[in-house]
Design an enzyme around this catalytic site. Structure first.
Site, PDB file in Angstrom:
ATOM      1  N   GLY A   1       0.867  -0.948  -0.116  1.00 28.36           N
ATOM      2  CA  GLY A   1       0.128   0.029   0.038  1.00 28.36           C
ATOM      3  C   GLY A   1       0.902   1.409  -0.045  1.00 28.36           C
TER       4      GLY A   1
ATOM      5  CG  PHE B   1      -7.004  -2.523  -4.993  1.00 26.98           C
ATOM      6  CD1 PHE B   1      -6.718  -2.717  -3.576  1.00 26.98           C
ATOM      7  CD2 PHE B   1      -7.862  -3.638  -5.300  1.00 26.98           C
ATOM      8  CE1 PHE B   1      -6.752  -3.634  -2.607  1.00 26.98           C
ATOM      9  CE2 PHE B   1      -8.007  -4.827  -4.577  1.00 26.98           C
ATOM     10  CZ  PHE B   1      -7.495  -4.773  -3.199  1.00 26.98           C
TER      11      PHE B   1
ATOM     12  CG  ASN C   1      -1.118  -7.300  -1.943  1.00 31.08           C
ATOM     13  OD1 ASN C   1      -2.103  -7.031  -2.272  1.00 31.08           O
ATOM     14  ND2 ASN C   1      -1.075  -7.156  -0.411  1.00 31.08           N
TER      15      ASN C   1
ATOM     16  CB  SER D   1      -9.192  -3.980   0.215  1.00 31.24           C
ATOM     17  OG  SER D   1      -9.306  -2.766  -0.208  1.00 31.24           O
TER      18      SER D   1
ATOM     19  CE  LYS E   1      -2.845  -6.666   4.459  1.00 33.15           C
ATOM     20  NZ  LYS E   1      -1.901  -5.530   4.063  1.00 33.15           N
TER      21      LYS E   1
ATOM     22  CG  ASN F   1      -6.526  -5.125   4.491  1.00 28.12           C
ATOM     23  OD1 ASN F   1      -6.156  -3.826   4.383  1.00 28.12           O
ATOM     24  ND2 ASN F   1      -6.322  -5.723   3.016  1.00 28.12           N
TER      25      ASN F   1
ATOM     26  N   GLY G   1      -3.233   1.764  11.745  1.00 27.06           N
ATOM     27  CA  GLY G   1      -2.459   2.586  12.636  1.00 27.06           C
ATOM     28  C   GLY G   1      -2.577   1.886  14.142  1.00 27.06           C
TER      29      GLY G   1
END
EC number: 1.3.5.2
Length: 336
Positions: free
Chosen positions: A63, A115, A139, A175, A217, A246, A268
């Site tokens: 990312g 994406f 990825n 995602s 993932k 994710n 985060g």
């Protein structure tokens, strides 16, 4: 020491502008007197995972370098591995802007990028040019305009193109910013996708005379039953690794903070404990059958150690890196 000044400058821009500036100018600093700003010589902490040698267990999460344009610059910072992407078969612009938000009081980031990338052919060209000697994970995802029922085809297209250039391939089915994508994490849809990927992996291994591991993932917003089902499917289909996790849709940790109402995935520090619990439950369900790459809210050596103690073999950073800078890599590798 210099990063707080750089961050102060970058945080004057909106998050996407700051990201684009960094990706544009970081490679230009390599080989100049300014590359001492981020270049680190780190102690060796070698590990072997998925049959691959890693100089240390700290990687860059997907990312940040979606198109593989900063591999050597990030490599100079001491990462043991770098995951580029998510990449799709065709270039796509992603979701409408604004789509990236800082939650500064919590050191979090919300994104609904969708994406955005220059396509798999561009990414492969960048990977081929890179001089970085560590492991490069690629990825892969599906294009937004590909119906979810045909999503498998996009993953297979990407797999065909990246196989010969990847240390490992990460399959992004988690995602929250591509409509319907997370439905691929469940039941028959997951089994069907993984079975197809495994068959193609075996075909490509025979073609290229080398085995490139597959890692999947997953999201942090799974129930215990769903985690157990995912684990069973990964084992059943012979997948080589799992990346947990994710971004989250949960806003409990930031409900009263700026941008909490924005749609998208939260990463985060607010994700830190949630992702660690998923790793812990996943490790129990997998019982050593395949390794876990732990990611989500790692912003210190202690947070990295928590992921490893929960069952991860490797860790990745992204949001913590944005807030703490390149010295975070050195801190984790040195004190892990």
């Amino acid at each position: 020491m210099l990063y707080p000044l750089a961050r102060h400058f970058l945080f004057k821009f909106n998050p996407e502008q700051a990201h684009d500036l960094s990706i544009k100018y970081l490679p230009r600093l390599l080989g100049t007197p300014l590359d001492c700003f981020f270049r680190h010589s780190l102690p060796k902490r070698p590990v072997t995972v998925m049959g691959l040698y890693f100089a240390n267990p700290v990687g860059l999460a997907a990312g940040l370098d979606k198109d593989g344009e900063c591999i050597d610059a990030f490599g100079a910072m001491g990462f043991g591995f770098i995951e580029v992407g998510t990449v799709t078969p065709k270039p796509q612009s992603g979701n409408d802007k604004p789509r990236l938000f800082r939650v500064i009081p919590a050191e979090g980031i919300i994104n609904r990028m969708g994406f955005n990338n220059k396509g798999v052919d561009h990414l492969v060209a960048q990977v081929k040019k890179a001089k970085y000697q560590g492991v490069i994970g690629i990825n892969i995802g599906k294009n937004k305009d590909t119906p979810i029922e045909q999503g498998k085809d996009d993953y297979l297209i990407c797999m065909d193109k990246v196989y010969d250039h990847a240390g490992y391939i990460a399959v992004n089915i988690s995602s929250p910013n591509t409509p319907g994508l997370r439905s691929l994490q469940y039941g028959d849809a997951l089994d069907e996708l993984l079975a197809a990927l495994k068959v193609r992996q075996q075909e490509l291994a025979a073609q290229y005379k080398k085995y490139v591991p597959l890692a999947v993932k997953i999201a942090p917003d799974l129930s215990l039953d769903e985690i157990n089902q995912v684990a069973a499917s990964l084992i059943k289909n012979g997948i080589d690794g799992v990346i947990a996790t994710n971004t989250t849709l949960d806003r409990e940790m930031i409900y009263d903070m700026p941008h909490a109402g924005e749609a998208g995935g939260l990463s985060g520090r607010p994700l830190q404990h949630k992702s660690t619990e998923v790793i812990r439950q996943l490790a129990k369900a997998l019982d050593g059958a395949l390794p876990i790459i732990g990611v989500g809210g790692i912003d210190s050596a202690m947070a990295a150690r928590e992921k490893l103690a929960a069952g991860a073999s490797l860790v990745q950073i992204y949001s913590g890196f944005i807030y703490k800078g390149p010295s975070l890599v050195k801190e984790i590798v040195t004190h892990i």
